[in-house]
Design an enzyme around this catalytic site. Structure first.
Site, short mmCIF file in Angstrom:
data_model
loop_
_atom_site.label_atom_id
_atom_site.label_comp_id
_atom_site.label_asym_id
_atom_site.label_seq_id
_atom_site.Cartn_x
_atom_site.Cartn_y
_atom_site.Cartn_z
N LYS A 49 29.50 31.83 15.38
CA LYS A 49 30.55 32.74 15.62
C LYS A 49 30.30 34.25 16.09
O LYS A 49 31.03 34.83 16.83
CB LYS A 49 31.40 32.98 14.32
CG LYS A 49 31.96 31.62 13.65
CD LYS A 49 32.38 30.54 14.73
CE LYS A 49 32.75 29.20 14.08
NZ LYS A 49 31.78 28.33 13.31
N TYR A 263 36.04 16.63 6.10
CA TYR A 263 35.57 17.97 6.42
C TYR A 263 35.04 18.66 5.11
O TYR A 263 35.97 18.66 4.26
CB TYR A 263 36.61 18.85 7.04
CG TYR A 263 36.04 20.35 7.22
CD1 TYR A 263 35.45 20.92 8.21
CD2 TYR A 263 36.73 21.41 6.18
CE1 TYR A 263 35.20 21.95 8.69
CE2 TYR A 263 36.06 22.87 6.43
CZ TYR A 263 35.44 22.99 7.43
OH TYR A 263 35.09 24.18 7.76
N TYR A 289 28.35 22.07 8.17
CA TYR A 289 28.15 21.64 9.53
C TYR A 289 26.61 21.34 9.86
O TYR A 289 26.53 20.09 10.39
CB TYR A 289 28.48 23.16 10.39
CG TYR A 289 29.74 23.73 10.13
CD1 TYR A 289 31.04 23.10 11.12
CD2 TYR A 289 30.31 24.49 9.44
CE1 TYR A 289 32.21 23.47 11.23
CE2 TYR A 289 31.33 24.87 9.03
CZ TYR A 289 32.53 24.61 10.11
OH TYR A 289 33.85 24.87 10.05
C1 LIG Z 1 32.08 27.01 12.95
C2 LIG Z 1 30.61 26.43 12.89
C3 LIG Z 1 30.09 25.27 13.55
C4 LIG Z 1 31.18 24.71 14.44
O1 LIG Z 1 31.26 25.26 15.49
P1 LIG Z 1 32.68 25.11 16.39
O2 LIG Z 1 32.45 26.05 17.70
O3 LIG Z 1 33.75 25.71 15.56
O4 LIG Z 1 32.59 23.70 16.97
C5 LIG Z 1 28.84 24.83 13.33
N1 LIG Z 1 28.12 25.63 12.38
C6 LIG Z 1 28.36 26.37 11.50
C7 LIG Z 1 27.54 26.99 10.70
C8 LIG Z 1 29.78 27.12 11.63
O5 LIG Z 1 30.00 28.10 11.13
#
Ligand SMILES: *Cc1c(COP(=O)(O)O)cnc(C)c1O
Length: 336
Positions: A49, A263, A289
């Protein structure tokens, strides 16, 4: 495309490392595995992010905002990093947290939740799954407006076209870095959630005609809707960047076999992936993730998808603070 046309704040003063994974590659006896360490990006504890926020926060400042409002899950990395960017810029930050798993918000939880409080979030609004999140953010913004303040709203994951520019920039960085190292890559694997990361990389690699296929491992949605979402966002980000090309549907590949029960809900393969990366390479993944994404990569390797001698890159998108909210899960069945 000339990304310098866009206002940008800088939160990482270097390229993130591109590193080999020799021990894990040997253990899996497949292709040569590499990792792009976007977990080492700037702002509190790094992660993907940060790249999106460089563009989004620049726009917030240009609009004279005094408060960032965004939305995420109860252990959202995106919310943690938006709050950190707000603090860096001298702004306030308010969060809408969606309880995607009923009853999952705990005010005293560890992980990212602890960091929300440590960094002084101004307000947290917890809402049930399925709430109209844009409307929930707008209500907070309206409250601020009545006090004469000005909010800037950032969508979930920072995944609009402007935020996804961060990953177009990452594609450029990756190509410059591989050229510098003389490193030919054959495939990229990345997490696919709200989609800005996957879509930005697809857009950037396609615009550069890199000939480098990328697989997104879904952490939430099924393949067809996720591919449609990524394709639309990739086209939107290319249009914003002024590219005269669109992305062909074949450039968008989503693997949805690793979501598990849903999720943020654990899977055995996620736990194994976290343990393998920790023990072979000393690299921390996260349960929501990158653990599931690495599980997808490992499954592709074991299925013989890649030839020996091919080089496969995992983009590490961060998230390790969430580990501390999943202690029992990640230590499960660990030997030694
Ligand atoms: C938000 C996030 C993702 C996914 O990225 P997107 O752009 O939302 O698809 C992957 N890994 C981590 C650690 C995240 O925080």
């Amino acid at each position: 495309m000339q990304l310098a046309r866009f206002a940008r704040r800088r939160y990482t003063p270097f390229w993130t490392p591109l590193e080999p994974l020799p021990n894990l590659s040997a253990a899996l006896a497949g292709p040569e595995l590499w990792i792009k360490r976007d977990d080492m990006l700037g702002l509190a504890s790094g992660g993907n992010k940060t790249r999106k926020l460089e563009f989004l926060v620049a726009e917030a400042l240009a609009q004279g905002a005094d408060t960032l409002i965004t939305v995420g899950a109860v252990q959202s990395n995106h919310c943690r990093l938006t709050l950190a960017a707000a603090r860096r810029e001298g702004l306030q930050c308010q969060l809408v947290l969606e309880e995607r798993v009923a009853g999952s918000y705990r005010e005293d939880a560890s992980g990212n939740n602890l960091l929300f409080r440590l960094m002084g979030v101004e307000r947290i609004e917890v809402v049930p799954a399925g709430t109209d999140l844009a409307a929930a953010m707008q209500r907070l913004a309206d409250d601020l407006g009545e006090q004469g303040r000005r909010a800037y709203l950032i969508p979930g994951g920072g995944s609009n076209a402007l935020g996804a520019l961060g990953y177009v920039a990452c594609a450029d960085e990756l190509l410059a870095q591989t050229f510098d190292l003389g490193l030919r890559l054959d495939h990229v694997v990345v997490a696919s959630g709200s989609g800005g990361t996957h879509a930005g990389l697809v857009a950037g690699l396609h615009a550069a005609q890199a000939g480098l296929p990328i697989t997104g491992v879904s952490v939430r949605a099924e393949q067809a809707p996720q591919e449609a979402k990524i394709l639309a966002l990739a086209d939107e980000v290319l249009a914003l960047a002024g590219a005269e090309v669109g992305v062909p549907a074949a450039a968008v590949m989503v693997e949805d076999a690793h979501v598990g029960p849903g999720y943020s809900l654990p899977t055995d393969a996620m736990v194994e992936a976290i343990q393998l990366f920790a023990r072979y390479e000393g690299i921390l993944l996260d349960p929501v993730y990158t653990g599931k994404t690495a599980a997808g990569l490992i499954a592709l390797v074991r299925s013989g998808r890649f030839a020996a001698g091919e080089r496969v890159l995992l983009v590490h998108t961060g998230g390790s603070p969430a580990l501390y909210a999943y202690q029992d899960v990640v230590l499960q069945d660990l030997q030694g």
